[in-house]
Design a protein around this motif. Structure first.
Motif, PDB file in Angstrom:
ATOM      1  N   ALA A  83       0.827  -1.199   0.000  1.00 24.14           N
ATOM      2  CA  ALA A  83       0.000   0.000   0.000  1.00 24.14           C
ATOM      3  C   ALA A  83       0.864   1.254   0.000  1.00 24.14           C
ATOM      4  CB  ALA A  83      -0.935   0.002   1.198  1.00 24.14           C
ATOM      5  N   GLU A  84       1.938   1.227   0.784  1.00 16.08           N
ATOM      6  CA  GLU A  84       2.840   2.377   0.840  1.00 16.08           C
ATOM      7  C   GLU A  84       3.524   2.618  -0.506  1.00 16.08           C
ATOM      8  OE1 GLU A  84       5.425   1.354   4.012  1.00 16.08           O
ATOM      9  OE2 GLU A  84       4.090   2.105   5.605  1.00 16.08           O
ATOM     10  N   GLU A  85       3.914   1.528  -1.173  1.00 16.65           N
ATOM     11  CA  GLU A  85       4.554   1.645  -2.476  1.00 16.65           C
ATOM     12  C   GLU A  85       3.575   2.200  -3.512  1.00 16.65           C
ATOM     13  OE1 GLU A  85       7.559   1.368  -5.415  1.00 16.65           O
ATOM     14  OE2 GLU A  85       7.541   1.482  -3.225  1.00 16.65           O
ATOM     15  N   SER A  86       2.311   1.725  -3.474  1.00 15.91           N
ATOM     16  CA  SER A  86       1.292   2.218  -4.394  1.00 15.91           C
ATOM     17  C   SER A  86       1.040   3.705  -4.166  1.00 15.91           C
ATOM     18  CB  SER A  86      -0.009   1.435  -4.223  1.00 15.91           C
ATOM     19  OG  SER A  86       0.177   0.073  -4.570  1.00 15.91           O
ATOM     20  N   ALA A  87       0.983   4.090  -2.886  1.00 17.68           N
ATOM     21  CA  ALA A  87       0.755   5.499  -2.547  1.00 17.68           C
ATOM     22  C   ALA A  87       1.917   6.364  -3.043  1.00 17.68           C
ATOM     23  CB  ALA A  87       0.575   5.649  -1.042  1.00 17.68           C
ATOM     24  N   ARG A  88       3.136   5.845  -2.909  1.00 21.77           N
ATOM     25  CA  ARG A  88       4.318   6.593  -3.360  1.00 21.77           C
ATOM     26  C   ARG A  88       4.279   6.803  -4.876  1.00 21.77           C
ATOM     27  NH1 ARG A  88       8.829   5.995  -5.836  1.00 21.77           N
ATOM     28  NH2 ARG A  88       8.459   3.776  -6.211  1.00 21.77           N
ATOM     29  N   ILE A  89       3.931   5.746  -5.609  1.00 21.43           N
ATOM     30  CA  ILE A  89       3.861   5.830  -7.066  1.00 21.43           C
ATOM     31  C   ILE A  89       2.773   6.815  -7.492  1.00 21.43           C
ATOM     32  CG2 ILE A  89       3.306   4.538  -9.165  1.00 21.43           C
ATOM     33  CD1 ILE A  89       4.610   2.092  -7.860  1.00 21.43           C
ATOM     34  N   GLN A  90       1.609   6.733  -6.820  1.00 19.48           N
ATOM     35  CA  GLN A  90       0.505   7.626  -7.145  1.00 19.48           C
ATOM     36  C   GLN A  90       0.876   9.078  -6.885  1.00 19.48           C
ATOM     37  OE1 GLN A  90      -2.443   6.882  -8.635  1.00 19.48           O
ATOM     38  NE2 GLN A  90      -2.722   9.099  -8.712  1.00 19.48           N
ATOM     39  N   ALA A  91       1.559   9.312  -5.767  1.00 22.41           N
ATOM     40  CA  ALA A  91       1.976  10.676  -5.415  1.00 22.41           C
ATOM     41  C   ALA A  91       2.960  11.215  -6.452  1.00 22.41           C
ATOM     42  CB  ALA A  91       2.611  10.691  -4.024  1.00 22.41           C
ATOM     43  N   ALA A  92       3.866  10.364  -6.924  1.00 24.74           N
ATOM     44  CA  ALA A  92       4.843  10.787  -7.931  1.00 24.74           C
ATOM     45  C   ALA A  92       4.148  11.131  -9.251  1.00 24.74           C
ATOM     46  CB  ALA A  92       5.875   9.681  -8.154  1.00 24.74           C
ATOM     47  N   GLN A  93       3.153  10.322  -9.632  1.00 22.43           N
ATOM     48  CA  GLN A  93       2.427  10.576 -10.872  1.00 22.43           C
ATOM     49  C   GLN A  93       1.614  11.862 -10.771  1.00 22.43           C
ATOM     50  OE1 GLN A  93       0.181   6.932 -11.278  1.00 22.43           O
ATOM     51  NE2 GLN A  93       1.796   5.911 -12.462  1.00 22.43           N
ATOM     52  N   THR A  94       0.997  12.083  -9.598  1.00 16.12           N
ATOM     53  CA  THR A  94       0.218  13.308  -9.399  1.00 16.12           C
ATOM     54  C   THR A  94       1.111  14.542  -9.463  1.00 16.12           C
ATOM     55  OG1 THR A  94      -1.382  12.127  -8.006  1.00 16.12           O
ATOM     56  CG2 THR A  94      -1.308  14.530  -7.802  1.00 16.12           C
ATOM     57  N   ALA A  95       2.278  14.448  -8.829  1.00 17.01           N
ATOM     58  CA  ALA A  95       3.215  15.572  -8.842  1.00 17.01           C
ATOM     59  C   ALA A  95       3.689  15.866 -10.262  1.00 17.01           C
ATOM     60  CB  ALA A  95       4.407  15.261  -7.941  1.00 17.01           C
ATOM     61  N   LYS A  96       3.934  14.814 -11.039  1.00 12.90           N
ATOM     62  CA  LYS A  96       4.390  14.990 -12.420  1.00 12.90           C
ATOM     63  C   LYS A  96       3.315  15.663 -13.265  1.00 12.90           C
ATOM     64  CE  LYS A  96       6.261  12.385 -16.343  1.00 12.90           C
ATOM     65  NZ  LYS A  96       6.636  11.026 -16.842  1.00 12.90           N
ATOM     66  N   ALA A  97       2.051  15.229 -13.071  1.00 14.18           N
ATOM     67  CA  ALA A  97       0.949  15.816 -13.831  1.00 14.18           C
ATOM     68  C   ALA A  97       0.762  17.287 -13.471  1.00 14.18           C
ATOM     69  CB  ALA A  97      -0.340  15.039 -13.561  1.00 14.18           C
ATOM     70  N   LYS A  98       0.874  17.611 -12.177  1.00 17.27           N
ATOM     71  CA  LYS A  98       0.730  19.004 -11.736  1.00 17.27           C
ATOM     72  C   LYS A  98       1.838  19.876 -12.311  1.00 17.27           C
ATOM     73  CE  LYS A  98      -1.775  18.256  -7.402  1.00 17.27           C
ATOM     74  NZ  LYS A  98      -1.728  18.396  -5.920  1.00 17.27           N
ATOM     75  N   LYS A  99       3.045  19.332 -12.351  1.00 17.54           N
ATOM     76  CA  LYS A  99       4.170  20.097 -12.899  1.00 17.54           C
ATOM     77  C   LYS A  99       3.968  20.369 -14.386  1.00 17.54           C
ATOM     78  CE  LYS A  99       9.219  20.172 -13.304  1.00 17.54           C
ATOM     79  NZ  LYS A  99       9.174  20.619 -14.714  1.00 17.54           N
ATOM     80  N   ALA A 100       3.491  19.348 -15.108  1.00 17.86           N
ATOM     81  CA  ALA A 100       3.251  19.512 -16.544  1.00 17.86           C
ATOM     82  C   ALA A 100       2.181  20.575 -16.780  1.00 17.86           C
ATOM     83  CB  ALA A 100       2.828  18.181 -17.164  1.00 17.86           C
ATOM     84  N   ALA A 101       1.109  20.547 -15.962  1.00 20.44           N
ATOM     85  CA  ALA A 101       0.038  21.534 -16.098  1.00 20.44           C
ATOM     86  C   ALA A 101       0.548  22.939 -15.785  1.00 20.44           C
ATOM     87  CB  ALA A 101      -1.128  21.171 -15.181  1.00 20.44           C
ATOM     88  N   ALA A 102       1.382  23.040 -14.747  1.00 25.86           N
ATOM     89  CA  ALA A 102       1.946  24.342 -14.363  1.00 25.86           C
ATOM     90  C   ALA A 102       2.864  24.884 -15.451  1.00 25.86           C
ATOM     91  CB  ALA A 102       2.703  24.217 -13.045  1.00 25.86           C
ATOM     92  N   ASP A 103       3.673  24.007 -16.040  1.00 28.07           N
ATOM     93  CA  ASP A 103       4.570  24.419 -17.121  1.00 28.07           C
ATOM     94  C   ASP A 103       3.776  24.894 -18.340  1.00 28.07           C
ATOM     95  OD1 ASP A 103       6.715  23.771 -15.547  1.00 28.07           O
ATOM     96  OD2 ASP A 103       7.134  21.854 -16.513  1.00 28.07           O
ATOM     97  N   GLU A 104       2.697  24.173 -18.643  1.00 31.31           N
ATOM     98  CA  GLU A 104       1.864  24.539 -19.788  1.00 31.31           C
ATOM     99  C   GLU A 104       1.200  25.894 -19.558  1.00 31.31           C
ATOM    100  OE1 GLU A 104      -2.035  22.825 -22.242  1.00 31.31           O
ATOM    101  OE2 GLU A 104      -0.981  21.560 -20.798  1.00 31.31           O
ATOM    102  N   GLN A 105       0.701  26.107 -18.319  1.00 28.93           N
ATOM    103  CA  GLN A 105       0.070  27.375 -17.978  1.00 28.93           C
ATOM    104  C   GLN A 105       1.079  28.523 -18.069  1.00 28.93           C
ATOM    105  OE1 GLN A 105      -2.975  28.167 -17.545  1.00 28.93           O
ATOM    106  NE2 GLN A 105      -2.746  30.256 -16.781  1.00 28.93           N
ATOM    107  N   ALA A 106       2.293  28.279 -17.566  1.00 23.64           N
ATOM    108  CA  ALA A 106       3.336  29.307 -17.603  1.00 23.64           C
ATOM    109  C   ALA A 106       3.694  29.672 -19.039  1.00 23.64           C
ATOM    110  CB  ALA A 106       4.575  28.820 -16.855  1.00 23.64           C
TER     111      ALA A 106
END
Length: 230
Positions: A83-106
């Motif tokens: 469960a901890e590993e799944s949560a870590r992977i999900q958090a990394a994917q969410t952070a990556k998506a947010k960064k991509a959205a922020a870069d696109e907005q910028a």
């Protein structure tokens, strides 16, 4: 039950407990006895024959319960780790998506700021002195100073098709007039009273029309290409 069979049961029980203990030990990081010490561990265990008859069943049940609890603990530890590993992977994917959205907005904001800067840098129609007449080269030079650089080619394409840069071009059948063939030509009076003779006034009106209806001269040009009018 003979003493030999009882000892065999004890060895089997010790083996099971040791095996489960090894699993739990791996999960917790502790070291369990090696296989070479298994017989010694079993031999040192209390034999069922040494336990009062009334308590033997209780001891057997207790041993099985301990095994079950050890197995459950090992399963819980594995599930928690997964469960901890799944949560870590999900958090990394969410952070990556947010960064991509922020870069696109910028990037979008940068482009919009650049477009605004280009528009602010162009000259207004009133900044040009009026003349009795204008050559095509002079009209184009005025347009280059009034139309944002990134939109000039699109604006030029439309004017080429509509009037060939003749600011006095008139369509007698429709009433369209000027560089951008406003229909009717009198619409351009909103940009200046000299709309019939001043190309700067016509360019000002044409830009306002294209921006208002199509978002930009390039938007107007895209529509023109698809429909042969705008």
């Amino acid at each position: 039950m003979s003493r030999i069979s009882v000892r065999g049961f004890a060895v089997a029980s010790a083996t099971a407990v040791t095996t489960v203990g090894a699993v739990v030990g791996v999960a917790s990081g502790t070291t369990q006895p090696s296989g070479d010490n298994l017989e010694t561990t079993a031999a040192d265990a209390m034999l069922l024959a040494d336990i009062p008859m009334g308590e033997q069943a209780q001891v057997q049940v207790s041993s099985l319960t301990q095994q079950a609890e050890a197995q459950a603990a090992a399963a819980d530890a594995a599930a928690k780790k997964s469960a901890e590993e799944s949560a870590r992977i999900q958090a990394a994917q969410t952070a990556k998506a947010k960064k991509a959205a922020a870069d696109e907005q910028a990037e979008r904001e940068r482009e919009e700021a650049e477009a605004r800067a280009n528009r602010n840098a162009v000259r207004s129609a009133s900044s040009f002195s009026t003349q009795a007449s204008y050559t095509v080269a002079e009209v184009k030079a005025i347009a280059r100073q009034m139309v944002p650089a990134d939109q000039f080619q699109c604006f030029s394409n439309i004017v080429n098709h509509e009037s060939s840069w003749n600011y006095r071009a008139s369509n007698p059948s429709s009433g369209a007039y000027g560089l951008v063939q406003a229909l009717p030509g009198s619409k351009m009076s909103s940009a200046g009273a000299d709309w019939q003779t001043n190309p700067a006034t016509q360019i000002k009106w044409g830009l306002s029309y294209m921006d208002g209806r199509y978002g930009s001269p390039c938007g107007a040009w895209s529509f023109w290409q698809a429909n042969n009018w705008y």
